[in-house]
Motif scaffolding. Structure first.
Motif: not given
Length: 400
Positions: A185-190, A387-391
């Motif tokens: 899986r690619d890294i999701e920078w946003a 990942r389930h979190g944000g910010w």
């Protein structure tokens, strides 16, 4: 000098004719002929223009001009043939102008129902060398072609259970007729920096040919649903070959307690994976049509190996999530999954492929069953390893 003398002589004759026309001499002379009044007036007007234009020569050449401009009584009268010839010349000029206009109109070739801009052939006639037929009619001729990536050959013989039984299986054979697939899986920078959930992207590599990808997985989902529903969002993931040609797709609808994911080839459902609820264990049921062919019972917690077993408990395939390092696992969702379908051909067990641990299976999975196994890997990544979190603040989410 001779040309100037000839011109001045013509001017003198014209002035003499102008004086006679005013006294009615010329009109009387031609009134009984075939030349009409309208035609005569045309000739007189042309002569008047020539006479008025000749005034400049009078001031410039002085006595030299008066030498050839004797009185009108002594000038010879203009003959009828001269006037007729003058009128004929004027008619020829007008016809020539009309003919040129008609040629220009025909070259554009504008019809009642289409304009020159709607007709590529008309553009070619008007602009000539600036437009070629290929440029006008085929707008995509100069577009760059997509690069064609050479697909590595299958690492397992397509015989026995791997022989395509239908046209749908023949479509997915170049990707799934392999002993071991590595899905990364690619890294999701946003998502990492801002907590913005992006569409998932995966690369697929055959470990027998580590230098060339054999496929890609691209998620397609709604942006708002990704932010609000997170891992429970509905999506469709397209599985393609290395050149981007779609082989099959997996569809995962919205879920609340237990997730399901469907494998489809050319829009036809071939299998489904249903998650079974348990407090800590991870259990999945795999179906081909309406018949269950495998089950996954993972003990949970830190066990990252998911083994597909038949009704007798024999091993059919295995999905492992690899540890990629502390930074990858804590800060990103860039997981890596290894799907083992069995042993590869002996001739390919050389170089890096000889170091890969192969799985002994009771029977090879068919191509349709392997498509369902790939759908299971996508479901595992979204159920437990996203990942389930944000910010941008990473934390470990615990399900059930």
């Amino acid at each position: 000098m001779k040309k100037l003398e000839s011109f001045l002589g013509d001017v003198a004759k014209a002035r003499s004719f102008h004086g006679q026309a005013q006294r009615g001499v010329v009109v009387a002379g031609v009134s009984n002929g075939d030349l009409g009044v309208g035609k005569l007036s045309v000739g007189i007007r042309n002569l008047q223009k020539r006479v008025e234009g000749s005034s400049s020569y009078e001031g410039k050449y002085g006595s030299f001009y008066r030498r050839y401009s004797s009185s009108s009584e002594n000038d010879p009268t203009i003959s009828r043939d001269f006037l007729v010839q003058l009128w004929v010349d004027d008619r020829k000029k007008r016809k020539l102008k009309q003919k040129r206009k008609q040629i220009r109109a025909n070259s554009v070739n504008v019809n009642d129902d289409e304009t020159v801009f709607d007709n590529p052939a008309s553009l070619q006639q008007v602009f000539g060398k600036f437009f070629s037929k290929a440029f006008v009619t085929d707008e995509k001729a100069n577009e760059p072609e997509k690069p064609i990536v050479k697909q590595p050959p299958p690492s397992q013989r397509m015989a026995g259970p791997l022989k395509p039984a239908t046209s749908l299986e023949a479509q997915v054979a170049p990707l799934l007729a392999r002993s071991t697939l590595l899905i990364t899986r690619d890294i999701e920078w946003a998502n990492l920096m801002l907590g913005f959930e992006q569409e998932n992207r995966y690369g697929i590599v055959d470990v027998s040919y580590p230098g060339t990808p054999v496929g890609l997985i691209r998620e397609q989902s709604n942006m708002i649903a990704r932010q609000l529903l997170r891992t429970r969002r509905p999506f469709v993931a397209h599985i393609t070959d290395a050149s981007g040609n779609e082989l099959f797709r997996v569809r995962r609808p919205f879920w609340w307690i237990n997730s399901s994911i469907y494998a489809e080839i050319n829009g036809k459902e071939v299998g489904v994976v249903h998650r079974r609820w348990h407090l800590w264990r991870r259990i999945y049921d795999l179906y081909l049509g309406n018949e269950q062919f495998a089950v996954v019972e993972n003990p949970g917690f830190w066990n990252w190996t998911f083994t597909l077993k038949d009704v007798n408990g024999d091993v059919l395939a295995q999905i492992d999530r690899d540890w990629r390092g502390f930074g990858f696992e804590i800060l990103t969702d860039a997981g890596q999954y290894v799907i083992r379908f069995g042993t590869s051909d002996i001739v390919l067990k050389s170089g890096p492929a000889s170091l890969v641990e192969e799985l002994e299976v009771v029977r090879p999975l068919t191509l349709s069953e392997r498509a369902v196994a790939v759908a299971l890997a996508v479901s595992l990544d979204n159920d437990y390893f996203s990942r389930h979190g944000g910010w941008g603040l990473p934390f470990i989410g615990i399900d059930e």
